[in-house]
Write a protein that holds these residues in place. Structure first.
Motif, PDB file in Angstrom:
ATOM      1  N   LEU A 159       0.821  -1.212   0.000  1.00  0.00           N
ATOM      2  CA  LEU A 159       0.000   0.000   0.000  1.00  0.00           C
ATOM      3  C   LEU A 159       0.856   1.263   0.000  1.00  0.00           C
ATOM      4  O   LEU A 159       0.525   2.242  -0.679  1.00  0.00           O
ATOM      5  CB  LEU A 159      -0.940   0.012   1.207  1.00  0.00           C
ATOM      6  N   LEU A 160       1.953   1.247   0.753  1.00  0.00           N
ATOM      7  CA  LEU A 160       2.845   2.408   0.776  1.00  0.00           C
ATOM      8  C   LEU A 160       3.474   2.642  -0.595  1.00  0.00           C
ATOM      9  O   LEU A 160       3.608   3.787  -1.039  1.00  0.00           O
ATOM     10  CB  LEU A 160       3.921   2.237   1.845  1.00  0.00           C
ATOM     11  N   ARG A 161       3.855   1.564  -1.268  1.00  0.00           N
ATOM     12  CA  ARG A 161       4.421   1.690  -2.620  1.00  0.00           C
ATOM     13  C   ARG A 161       3.377   2.231  -3.598  1.00  0.00           C
ATOM     14  O   ARG A 161       3.666   3.097  -4.421  1.00  0.00           O
ATOM     15  CB  ARG A 161       4.942   0.347  -3.106  1.00  0.00           C
ATOM     16  N   ALA A 162       2.149   1.708  -3.502  1.00  0.00           N
ATOM     17  CA  ALA A 162       1.081   2.165  -4.386  1.00  0.00           C
ATOM     18  C   ALA A 162       0.780   3.641  -4.145  1.00  0.00           C
ATOM     19  O   ALA A 162       0.565   4.406  -5.092  1.00  0.00           O
ATOM     20  CB  ALA A 162      -0.173   1.325  -4.173  1.00  0.00           C
ATOM     21  N   HIS A 163       0.771   4.045  -2.865  1.00  0.00           N
ATOM     22  CA  HIS A 163       0.501   5.443  -2.543  1.00  0.00           C
ATOM     23  C   HIS A 163       1.595   6.359  -3.096  1.00  0.00           C
ATOM     24  O   HIS A 163       1.307   7.438  -3.617  1.00  0.00           O
ATOM     25  CB  HIS A 163       0.367   5.621  -1.033  1.00  0.00           C
ATOM     26  N   PHE A 164       2.847   5.917  -3.016  1.00  0.00           N
ATOM     27  CA  PHE A 164       3.955   6.705  -3.563  1.00  0.00           C
ATOM     28  C   PHE A 164       3.796   6.874  -5.072  1.00  0.00           C
ATOM     29  O   PHE A 164       3.951   7.988  -5.605  1.00  0.00           O
ATOM     30  CB  PHE A 164       5.291   6.029  -3.248  1.00  0.00           C
ATOM     31  N   LYS A 165       3.455   5.795  -5.764  1.00  0.00           N
ATOM     32  CA  LYS A 165       3.267   5.875  -7.218  1.00  0.00           C
ATOM     33  C   LYS A 165       2.126   6.821  -7.576  1.00  0.00           C
ATOM     34  O   LYS A 165       2.227   7.607  -8.528  1.00  0.00           O
ATOM     35  CB  LYS A 165       3.007   4.488  -7.790  1.00  0.00           C
ATOM     36  N   LEU A 166       1.050   6.758  -6.800  1.00  0.00           N
ATOM     37  CA  LEU A 166      -0.082   7.651  -7.061  1.00  0.00           C
ATOM     38  C   LEU A 166       0.304   9.113  -6.829  1.00  0.00           C
ATOM     39  O   LEU A 166      -0.101   9.995  -7.589  1.00  0.00           O
ATOM     40  CB  LEU A 166      -1.271   7.276  -6.176  1.00  0.00           C
ATOM     41  N   ARG A 167       1.105   9.370  -5.788  1.00  0.00           N
ATOM     42  CA  ARG A 167       1.543  10.746  -5.540  1.00  0.00           C
ATOM     43  C   ARG A 167       2.418  11.261  -6.671  1.00  0.00           C
ATOM     44  O   ARG A 167       2.328  12.428  -7.058  1.00  0.00           O
ATOM     45  CB  ARG A 167       2.299  10.842  -4.224  1.00  0.00           C
ATOM     46  N   MET A 168       3.254  10.398  -7.213  1.00  0.00           N
ATOM     47  CA  MET A 168       4.113  10.813  -8.327  1.00  0.00           C
ATOM     48  C   MET A 168       3.271  11.093  -9.563  1.00  0.00           C
ATOM     49  O   MET A 168       3.510  12.066 -10.287  1.00  0.00           O
ATOM     50  CB  MET A 168       5.157   9.739  -8.648  1.00  0.00           C
ATOM     51  N   GLN A 169       2.277  10.257  -9.817  1.00  0.00           N
ATOM     52  CA  GLN A 169       1.383  10.494 -10.955  1.00  0.00           C
ATOM     53  C   GLN A 169       0.612  11.789 -10.765  1.00  0.00           C
ATOM     54  O   GLN A 169       0.404  12.538 -11.714  1.00  0.00           O
ATOM     55  CB  GLN A 169       0.407   9.332 -11.112  1.00  0.00           C
TER      56      GLN A 169
ATOM     57  N   GLY B 238       1.605  14.379  -9.064  1.00  0.00           N
ATOM     58  CA  GLY B 238       2.546  15.489  -9.212  1.00  0.00           C
ATOM     59  C   GLY B 238       2.865  15.800 -10.661  1.00  0.00           C
ATOM     60  O   GLY B 238       3.121  16.952 -11.015  1.00  0.00           O
ATOM     61  N   THR B 239       2.847  14.779 -11.518  1.00  0.00           N
ATOM     62  CA  THR B 239       3.136  14.995 -12.933  1.00  0.00           C
ATOM     63  C   THR B 239       1.852  15.142 -13.747  1.00  0.00           C
ATOM     64  O   THR B 239       1.890  15.120 -14.971  1.00  0.00           O
ATOM     65  CB  THR B 239       3.967  13.837 -13.508  1.00  0.00           C
ATOM     66  N   GLN B 240       0.748  15.245 -13.061  1.00  0.00           N
ATOM     67  CA  GLN B 240      -0.578  15.454 -13.648  1.00  0.00           C
ATOM     68  C   GLN B 240      -0.972  14.327 -14.596  1.00  0.00           C
ATOM     69  O   GLN B 240      -1.604  14.543 -15.620  1.00  0.00           O
ATOM     70  CB  GLN B 240      -0.650  16.805 -14.359  1.00  0.00           C
ATOM     71  N   GLN B 241      -0.608  13.099 -14.240  1.00  0.00           N
ATOM     72  CA  GLN B 241      -0.998  11.931 -15.022  1.00  0.00           C
ATOM     73  C   GLN B 241      -2.093  11.115 -14.339  1.00  0.00           C
ATOM     74  O   GLN B 241      -2.573  10.143 -14.889  1.00  0.00           O
ATOM     75  CB  GLN B 241       0.220  11.027 -15.251  1.00  0.00           C
ATOM     76  N   LEU B 242      -2.476  11.526 -13.144  1.00  0.00           N
ATOM     77  CA  LEU B 242      -3.479  10.786 -12.377  1.00  0.00           C
ATOM     78  C   LEU B 242      -4.874  11.242 -12.789  1.00  0.00           C
ATOM     79  O   LEU B 242      -5.216  12.419 -12.689  1.00  0.00           O
ATOM     80  CB  LEU B 242      -3.260  11.010 -10.875  1.00  0.00           C
ATOM     81  N   ASN B 243      -5.679  10.286 -13.253  1.00  0.00           N
ATOM     82  CA  ASN B 243      -7.033  10.623 -13.706  1.00  0.00           C
ATOM     83  C   ASN B 243      -8.021  10.662 -12.546  1.00  0.00           C
ATOM     84  O   ASN B 243      -8.869  11.543 -12.474  1.00  0.00           O
ATOM     85  CB  ASN B 243      -7.517   9.594 -14.738  1.00  0.00           C
ATOM     86  N   ASP B 244      -7.916   9.709 -11.627  1.00  0.00           N
ATOM     87  CA  ASP B 244      -8.866   9.601 -10.521  1.00  0.00           C
ATOM     88  C   ASP B 244      -8.150   9.921  -9.205  1.00  0.00           C
ATOM     89  O   ASP B 244      -7.501   9.066  -8.616  1.00  0.00           O
ATOM     90  CB  ASP B 244      -9.445   8.192 -10.484  1.00  0.00           C
ATOM     91  N   SER B 245      -8.270  11.153  -8.762  1.00  0.00           N
ATOM     92  CA  SER B 245      -7.553  11.579  -7.560  1.00  0.00           C
ATOM     93  C   SER B 245      -8.131  10.963  -6.287  1.00  0.00           C
ATOM     94  O   SER B 245      -7.495  11.024  -5.236  1.00  0.00           O
ATOM     95  CB  SER B 245      -7.554  13.099  -7.447  1.00  0.00           C
ATOM     96  N   SER B 246      -9.297  10.351  -6.361  1.00  0.00           N
ATOM     97  CA  SER B 246      -9.875   9.709  -5.174  1.00  0.00           C
ATOM     98  C   SER B 246      -9.086   8.456  -4.780  1.00  0.00           C
ATOM     99  O   SER B 246      -9.216   7.977  -3.658  1.00  0.00           O
ATOM    100  CB  SER B 246     -11.335   9.349  -5.410  1.00  0.00           C
ATOM    101  N   GLN B 247      -8.268   7.944  -5.676  1.00  0.00           N
ATOM    102  CA  GLN B 247      -7.433   6.785  -5.351  1.00  0.00           C
ATOM    103  C   GLN B 247      -6.448   7.123  -4.243  1.00  0.00           C
ATOM    104  O   GLN B 247      -6.121   6.271  -3.419  1.00  0.00           O
ATOM    105  CB  GLN B 247      -6.665   6.318  -6.585  1.00  0.00           C
ATOM    106  N   LEU B 248      -5.967   8.357  -4.207  1.00  0.00           N
ATOM    107  CA  LEU B 248      -5.058   8.784  -3.152  1.00  0.00           C
ATOM    108  C   LEU B 248      -5.719   8.643  -1.788  1.00  0.00           C
ATOM    109  O   LEU B 248      -5.126   8.131  -0.837  1.00  0.00           O
ATOM    110  CB  LEU B 248      -4.621  10.235  -3.370  1.00  0.00           C
ATOM    111  N   ARG B 249      -6.935   9.090  -1.694  1.00  0.00           N
ATOM    112  CA  ARG B 249      -7.674   9.032  -0.435  1.00  0.00           C
ATOM    113  C   ARG B 249      -7.936   7.587  -0.021  1.00  0.00           C
ATOM    114  O   ARG B 249      -7.790   7.235   1.155  1.00  0.00           O
ATOM    115  CB  ARG B 249      -8.994   9.779  -0.589  1.00  0.00           C
TER     116      ARG B 249
END
Length: 64
Positions: free
Chosen positions: A21-31, A33-44
């Motif tokens: 989960l920590l690795r997945a959260h880090f990847k989501l934060r990087m996405q 930050g680079t504005q590649q994340l489509n669904d920001s609710s995944q972070l939450r």
């Protein structure tokens, strides 16, 4: 993931789950930050799952 499912796992499996989960959260934060994340609710969702796992780990530690 529900807390009931987490309580059924052993300590080693919880540690592995937390690491994933920590690795997945880090990847989501990087996405994000680079504005590649489509669904920001995944972070939450991942942040809350991390908190659930840590809560179960701390409950077990307090019970010992």
């Amino acid at each position: 993931m529900k807390a009931k499912e987490l309580r059924a796992k052993d300590d080693q499996a919880l540690g592995k789950e937390l690491d994933e989960l920590l690795r997945a959260h880090f990847k989501l934060r990087m996405q994000h930050g680079t504005q590649q994340l489509n669904d920001s609710s995944q972070l939450r969702k991942t942040r809350r799952d991390i908190a659930r796992v840590r809560t179960v780990i701390n409950e077990r530690a307090a019970a010992k």
